[in-house]
Design an enzyme around this catalytic site. Structure first.
Site, PDB file in Angstrom:
ATOM      1  N   LYS A  57       0.822  -1.211   0.000  1.00  0.00           N
ATOM      2  CA  LYS A  57       0.000   0.000   0.000  1.00  0.00           C
ATOM      3  C   LYS A  57       0.861   1.268   0.000  1.00  0.00           C
ATOM      4  O   LYS A  57       0.586   2.229  -0.739  1.00  0.00           O
ATOM      5  CB  LYS A  57      -0.926  -0.001   1.223  1.00  0.00           C
ATOM      6  CG  LYS A  57      -2.136  -0.915   1.106  1.00  0.00           C
ATOM      7  CD  LYS A  57      -2.953  -0.906   2.384  1.00  0.00           C
ATOM      8  CE  LYS A  57      -4.309  -1.557   2.174  1.00  0.00           C
ATOM      9  NZ  LYS A  57      -5.238  -0.721   1.394  1.00  0.00           N
TER      10      LYS A  57
ATOM     11  N   SER B 171      16.343 -21.984   0.296  1.00  0.00           N
ATOM     12  CA  SER B 171      17.001 -22.297  -0.972  1.00  0.00           C
ATOM     13  C   SER B 171      18.500 -22.464  -0.769  1.00  0.00           C
ATOM     14  O   SER B 171      19.219 -21.498  -0.530  1.00  0.00           O
ATOM     15  CB  SER B 171      16.728 -21.189  -2.002  1.00  0.00           C
ATOM     16  OG  SER B 171      17.476 -21.396  -3.174  1.00  0.00           O
TER      17      SER B 171
ATOM     18  N   ASP C 120      11.812 -15.545  16.895  1.00  0.00           N
ATOM     19  CA  ASP C 120      12.924 -15.742  17.829  1.00  0.00           C
ATOM     20  C   ASP C 120      13.427 -14.459  18.479  1.00  0.00           C
ATOM     21  O   ASP C 120      14.105 -14.513  19.502  1.00  0.00           O
ATOM     22  CB  ASP C 120      14.094 -16.423  17.111  1.00  0.00           C
ATOM     23  CG  ASP C 120      13.705 -17.764  16.513  1.00  0.00           C
ATOM     24  OD1 ASP C 120      12.929 -18.486  17.159  1.00  0.00           O
ATOM     25  OD2 ASP C 120      14.176 -18.090  15.403  1.00  0.00           O
TER      26      ASP C 120
END
Length: 322
Positions: A26, A74, A129
């Site tokens: 936004k 990844s 965490d």
């Protein structure tokens, strides 16, 4: 020159990520950016899962847990040749601005894109965490804390009924923030965190003193960075006579409707991130310190382990647990 900005979430999901995605989209649109989403984090960037993000996509997500952009890890992205492919997938669409929502591993990837390929990156700290340096709080920490407190209340019911000592293992990786805050806010009777020495003899002595004082149950918070809670249970059995049980809260801590605090924090961080990019700055993370929005170099956030001054809170937790 047309301004195009992409958003991704990476690493472990955290409540508040969707609120950050919504606010980033936004506010970026307000500043004149064309907004894109990247599905499945850096893996999606590598696989060209990049799409124009419309207002409809972010509608109604502010109160949803998880991340609508999905997240993945990844291993390929750790290699320079794959990062080049990922960066080129952005550039061929004309995207030169990137907002990364995630933890320290996500920041390392963002910093490499900035250093190696000139992608203008800003990081938003999203992890339950609370282990990112440069910010007092990360997205998801407050919601996760409240999830732990809710579980503590239920576990205390059965601990009281059976006069048991129950060890509750909570997440946090190498940081003890979740365990520490839960111990203070939930009336814990003992605590073990990786930042402090945790001799089993000291905990056992504390629990024995509680029994002498007429206390018939115990709730002990154990941060996962201390070690396996079942191993701690076995060691503790050699020191106290009460019946002991262990509970691993696990992935319930990652989910749930984000708290009001996390939604506001996500919105403020997103606003700061887009503002920074619009001013031409990059290679930084946004954070909150003493209720003010701040920025720090990504390189600093990646290379410095978060070491807050927790001694006073730790001493408070011990004092209140007696």
């Amino acid at each position: 020159m047309e301004k195009k900005l992409a958003i991704l979430t990476s690493g472990g999901d955290a409540p508040g990520m969707n609120a950050a995605i919504r606010a980033t989209a936004k506010i970026a649109e307000y500043y004149g950016f064309e907004v894109y989403g990247i599905r499945r984090g850096y893996l999606g960037m590598l696989n060209d899962e990049i799409f124009p993000m419309t207002g409809r996509f972010v509608s109604g997500i502010i109160d949803k847990g998880g991340t609508v952009l999905l997240t993945a890890r990844s291993e390929e992205f750790k290699e320079a040749r794959f990062r080049e492919i990922a960066a080129n997938n952005l550039k061929k669409k004309g995207i030169n601005y990137l907002v990364v929502i995630g933890g320290d591993g996500s920041y390392r990837g963002a910093n490499l894109l900035y250093k190696e390929h000139g992608i203008k990156v800003v990081g938003i700290p999203g992890t339950i965490d609370n282990d990112i340096c440069g910010t007092d709080f990360t997205l998801g920490f407050d919601t996760c804390l409240n999830t732990i407190l809710d579980a503590m209340s239920k576990i205390r019911d059965t601990a009281t009924s059976h006069e048991r000592t129950i060890l509750i293992q909570v997440m946090g990786r190498r940081a003890g923030d979740l365990a520490l805050h839960a111990c203070i806010a939930g009336g814990g009777d003992g605590i073990m965190i990786p930042e402090m020495d945790n001799p089993i003899e000291m905990l056992a002595l504390q629990l024995k003193e509680r029994r002498k004082n007429g206390k018939l149950h115990d709730i002990v918070l154990v941060a996962e960075g201390v070690g396996n809670v079942l191993d701690i249970e076995e060691k503790l059995k050699g020191h106290i006579n009460s019946e002991i049980r262990s509970v691993v809260l696990g992935h319930i801590q990652r989910g749930g409707t984000p708290s009001g605090f996390d939604r506001v924090l996500a919105s403020r961080m997103a606003a700061k991130a887009v503002e920074v990019l619009n001013k031409g700055e990059a290679g930084v993370m946004v954070g909150i310190e003493k209720n003010e929005m701040v920025t720090h170099p990504l390189e600093e956030a990646c290379s410095v382990d978060k070491r807050k001054s927790i001694e006073k809170d730790y001493e408070l937790a011990l004092l209140l647990s007696k």
